[in-house]
Scaffold this motif. Structure first.
Motif, PDB file in Angstrom:
ATOM      1  N   UNK A   1     -28.758 -38.666  20.623  1.00  0.00           N
ATOM      2  CA  UNK A   1     -27.725 -37.678  20.977  1.00  0.00           C
ATOM      3  C   UNK A   1     -26.348 -38.319  20.946  1.00  0.00           C
ATOM      4  N   UNK A   2     -26.232 -39.517  21.497  1.00  0.00           N
ATOM      5  CA  UNK A   2     -24.942 -40.209  21.499  1.00  0.00           C
ATOM      6  C   UNK A   2     -24.515 -40.587  20.079  1.00  0.00           C
ATOM      7  N   UNK A   3     -25.474 -40.954  19.266  1.00  0.00           N
ATOM      8  CA  UNK A   3     -25.184 -41.253  17.861  1.00  0.00           C
ATOM      9  C   UNK A   3     -24.662 -40.001  17.160  1.00  0.00           C
ATOM     10  N   UNK A   4     -25.307 -38.879  17.420  1.00  0.00           N
ATOM     11  CA  UNK A   4     -24.858 -37.610  16.843  1.00  0.00           C
ATOM     12  C   UNK A   4     -23.442 -37.280  17.330  1.00  0.00           C
ATOM     13  N   UNK A   5     -23.185 -37.475  18.625  1.00  0.00           N
ATOM     14  CA  UNK A   5     -21.836 -37.243  19.166  1.00  0.00           C
ATOM     15  C   UNK A   5     -20.812 -38.136  18.474  1.00  0.00           C
ATOM     16  N   UNK A   6     -21.182 -39.396  18.282  1.00  0.00           N
ATOM     17  CA  UNK A   6     -20.282 -40.355  17.622  1.00  0.00           C
ATOM     18  C   UNK A   6     -19.981 -39.918  16.185  1.00  0.00           C
ATOM     19  N   UNK A   7     -21.034 -39.532  15.458  1.00  0.00           N
ATOM     20  CA  UNK A   7     -20.848 -39.083  14.064  1.00  0.00           C
ATOM     21  C   UNK A   7     -19.948 -37.859  13.990  1.00  0.00           C
ATOM     22  N   UNK A   8     -20.152 -36.908  14.905  1.00  0.00           N
ATOM     23  CA  UNK A   8     -19.312 -35.704  14.922  1.00  0.00           C
ATOM     24  C   UNK A   8     -17.863 -36.051  15.230  1.00  0.00           C
ATOM     25  N   UNK A   9     -17.656 -36.966  16.173  1.00  0.00           N
ATOM     26  CA  UNK A   9     -16.293 -37.395  16.509  1.00  0.00           C
ATOM     27  C   UNK A   9     -15.647 -38.102  15.321  1.00  0.00           C
ATOM     28  N   UNK A  10     -16.405 -38.944  14.629  1.00  0.00           N
ATOM     29  CA  UNK A  10     -15.889 -39.623  13.438  1.00  0.00           C
ATOM     30  C   UNK A  10     -15.526 -38.627  12.353  1.00  0.00           C
TER      31      UNK A  10
ATOM     32  N   UNK B   1     -14.742 -35.530  12.641  1.00  0.00           N
ATOM     33  CA  UNK B   1     -13.584 -34.736  13.038  1.00  0.00           C
ATOM     34  C   UNK B   1     -12.284 -35.531  12.916  1.00  0.00           C
ATOM     35  N   UNK B   2     -12.362 -36.837  13.148  1.00  0.00           N
ATOM     36  CA  UNK B   2     -11.164 -37.673  13.157  1.00  0.00           C
ATOM     37  C   UNK B   2     -10.855 -38.300  11.800  1.00  0.00           C
ATOM     38  N   UNK B   3     -11.820 -38.294  10.892  1.00  0.00           N
ATOM     39  CA  UNK B   3     -11.635 -38.974   9.618  1.00  0.00           C
ATOM     40  C   UNK B   3     -10.760 -38.147   8.687  1.00  0.00           C
ATOM     41  N   UNK B   4      -9.676 -38.744   8.270  1.00  0.00           N
ATOM     42  CA  UNK B   4      -8.799 -38.105   7.311  1.00  0.00           C
ATOM     43  C   UNK B   4      -8.965 -38.791   5.949  1.00  0.00           C
ATOM     44  N   UNK B   5      -8.240 -38.342   4.974  1.00  0.00           N
ATOM     45  CA  UNK B   5      -8.348 -38.893   3.616  1.00  0.00           C
ATOM     46  C   UNK B   5      -7.988 -40.376   3.591  1.00  0.00           C
ATOM     47  N   UNK B   6      -6.993 -40.769   4.359  1.00  0.00           N
ATOM     48  CA  UNK B   6      -6.585 -42.175   4.387  1.00  0.00           C
ATOM     49  C   UNK B   6      -7.703 -43.056   4.939  1.00  0.00           C
ATOM     50  N   UNK B   7      -8.368 -42.594   6.003  1.00  0.00           N
ATOM     51  CA  UNK B   7      -9.470 -43.367   6.585  1.00  0.00           C
ATOM     52  C   UNK B   7     -10.619 -43.492   5.598  1.00  0.00           C
ATOM     53  N   UNK B   8     -10.913 -42.404   4.899  1.00  0.00           N
ATOM     54  CA  UNK B   8     -11.994 -42.440   3.901  1.00  0.00           C
ATOM     55  C   UNK B   8     -11.637 -43.421   2.782  1.00  0.00           C
TER      56      UNK B   8
END
Length: 159
Positions: A133-142, A144-151
């Protein structure tokens, strides 16, 4: 073309190799430069790919010498390389853990019952469903926060 990068010590190489990197899936393959004519004219090697290797070749040779000269020394070049290794390893572990949880049947529907908003998936003292569950939360947060520059930064780090 002006390249945007957080890896300033590697910026000249990344800029000169950007087209090659894009065409190779952001994977540097030394064999592409050791025998630059290998595969030329084959179905796998397009004229664009060959041209991108030719364009990058002088900088690749120059950076090969720079990296050899920096071996065993502390420098921005080596520090950024080690940081890129850390980014790649962290992402690989995250992806592996996520894939394993999916394979074990821990998906959104199963994990919905766990009322845990933490993203601390690294705490492996917790029961597996809590970690998942925490891994899923982390992935969702990532996500949501990942923009084109981060990718793009991740791609450059893998190169």
């Amino acid at each position: 073309m002006t390249l945007t990068t957080d890896f300033l010590a590697w910026a000249p190489l990344l800029e000169s190799c950007e087209e090659y990197a894009r065409l190779s899936g952001w994977r540097f393959n030394l064999a592409d430069f050791l025998d630059i004519d290998s595969g030329r004219g084959s179905a796998e090697t397009t004229d664009f790919f060959y041209a991108s290797k030719l364009n990058a070749m002088p900088m690749v040779l120059d950076w090969g010498e720079r990296v050899q000269a920096a071996r065993g020394k502390r420098s921005a070049l080596i520090e950024e390389f080690e940081y890129c290794q850390h980014l790649n390893t962290s992402e690989a572990v995250l992806n592996s853990m996520h894939a394993m949880c999916r394979a074990l049947g821990f998906d959104d529907d199963v994990l919905h019952a766990h009322n845990d908003n933490s993203c601390a998936y690294q705490d492996v003292t917790q029961p597996l469903p809590v970690i998942a569950k925490r891994l899923l939360n982390h992935r969702k947060a990532l996500d949501a926060a990942t923009d084109e520059r981060s990718r793009h930064r991740s791609l450059q780090a893998s190169f």
